[in-house]
Design an enzyme around this catalytic site. Structure first.
Site, PDB file in Angstrom:
ATOM      1  N   THR A  21       0.811  -1.221   0.000  1.00 38.23           N
ATOM      2  CA  THR A  21       0.000   0.000   0.000  1.00 38.23           C
ATOM      3  C   THR A  21       0.844   1.270   0.000  1.00 38.23           C
ATOM      4  OG1 THR A  21      -0.137   0.128   2.416  1.00 38.23           O
ATOM      5  CG2 THR A  21      -1.818  -1.193   1.287  1.00 38.23           C
ATOM      6  N   ASP A  22       0.161   2.365  -0.308  1.00 38.49           N
ATOM      7  CA  ASP A  22       0.783   3.675  -0.192  1.00 38.49           C
ATOM      8  C   ASP A  22       0.546   4.197   1.226  1.00 38.49           C
ATOM      9  OD1 ASP A  22      -1.875   4.583  -0.074  1.00 38.49           O
ATOM     10  OD2 ASP A  22      -1.854   5.382  -2.112  1.00 38.49           O
ATOM     11  N   ALA A  23       0.895   5.422   1.470  1.00 38.01           N
ATOM     12  CA  ALA A  23       0.780   5.993   2.820  1.00 38.01           C
ATOM     13  C   ALA A  23      -0.662   6.051   3.320  1.00 38.01           C
ATOM     14  CB  ALA A  23       1.398   7.387   2.848  1.00 38.01           C
TER      15      ALA A  23
END
Length: 154
Positions: A21-23
Site C-alpha cells: 500500500t501507499d501511505a
C-alpha cells in the site's frame, strides 16, 4: 492459501499487506501487477507446470508482451482478494489471459494479459511444447463463456 479451481476459471486468494500500500493504506497501482503475476504462476502450477519445470525441462518461459488494466475500485490494507485467471486464447507461441481481482465478490480490476512463449536460453519466440499445448487448448474458454464473462462487466 489453497487455490480455488472452478470450471469457468482459476482463482487465487491473496491478502493486502502493508508493503502493498501507499501511505493512505490503498494498494499502490504497480502492486496489482504482482498479484496478477502470482495468480498466473499458481494457475500454471495447479495444472502441473511450475515455472521452474517449464524452464528446465522445456527451455520455456512466458513473458508478458502487453497488458491492459481497468482499475475499478481500490483495494485496501488487510483486504482479502481473489485473483482470477481465465485462458481466453491459446496460440502456438502465445496466450491471451483474462484476469480479475475481486473483494467479497465486488470487481476491483479487470486485466487482459498477452504473454509470449520464449526459449529460456535466448529469449527468442518458441512454440509451446507439444506436452503443454493440448492441455492449454482444453483450458481455453469457449465463445459462450467469454460472452457470459463480458455480460458480467459493469
Amino acid at each position: 492459501m489453497a487455490p480455488e479451481i472452478r470450471t469457468e476459471g482459476f482463482s487465487w486468494p491473496t491478502r493486502v499487506y502493508w508493503e502493498d500500500t501507499d501511505a493512505g493504506g490503498v494498494v499502490y497501482h504497480a502492486q496489482y501487477l504482482a498479484f496478477l503475476e502470482r495468480a498466473r504462476t499458481e494457475w500454471l502450477r495447479a495444472h502441473g507446470y511450475g515455472q521452474e519445470l517449464l524452464r528446465i525441462e522445456h527451455d520455456l518461459v512466458f513473458a508478458v508482451r502487453a497488458m491492459t488494466l481497468d482499475f475499478r475500485l481500490p483495494a485496501r490494507l488487510d483486504d482479502a482478494l481473489q485473483v482470477g485467471v481465465v485462458l481466453r486464447e491459446c496460440r502456438r507461441a502465445s496466450l491471451v489471459i483474462a484476469q480479475t481481482i475481486e473483494r467479497d465478490g465486488v470487481r476491483l480490476l479487470d486485466a487482459e494479459v498477452r504473454v509470449a512463449a520464449l526459449a529460456a536460453g535466448d529469449f527468442k519466440p518458441k512454440a509451446i511444447p507439444p506436452t503443454l499445448y493440448p492441455m492449454l487448448k482444453q483450458l481455453q474458454s469457449t465463445p459462450a463463456e467469454r460472452r457470459h464473462d463480458e455480460s458480467n462487466v459493469e
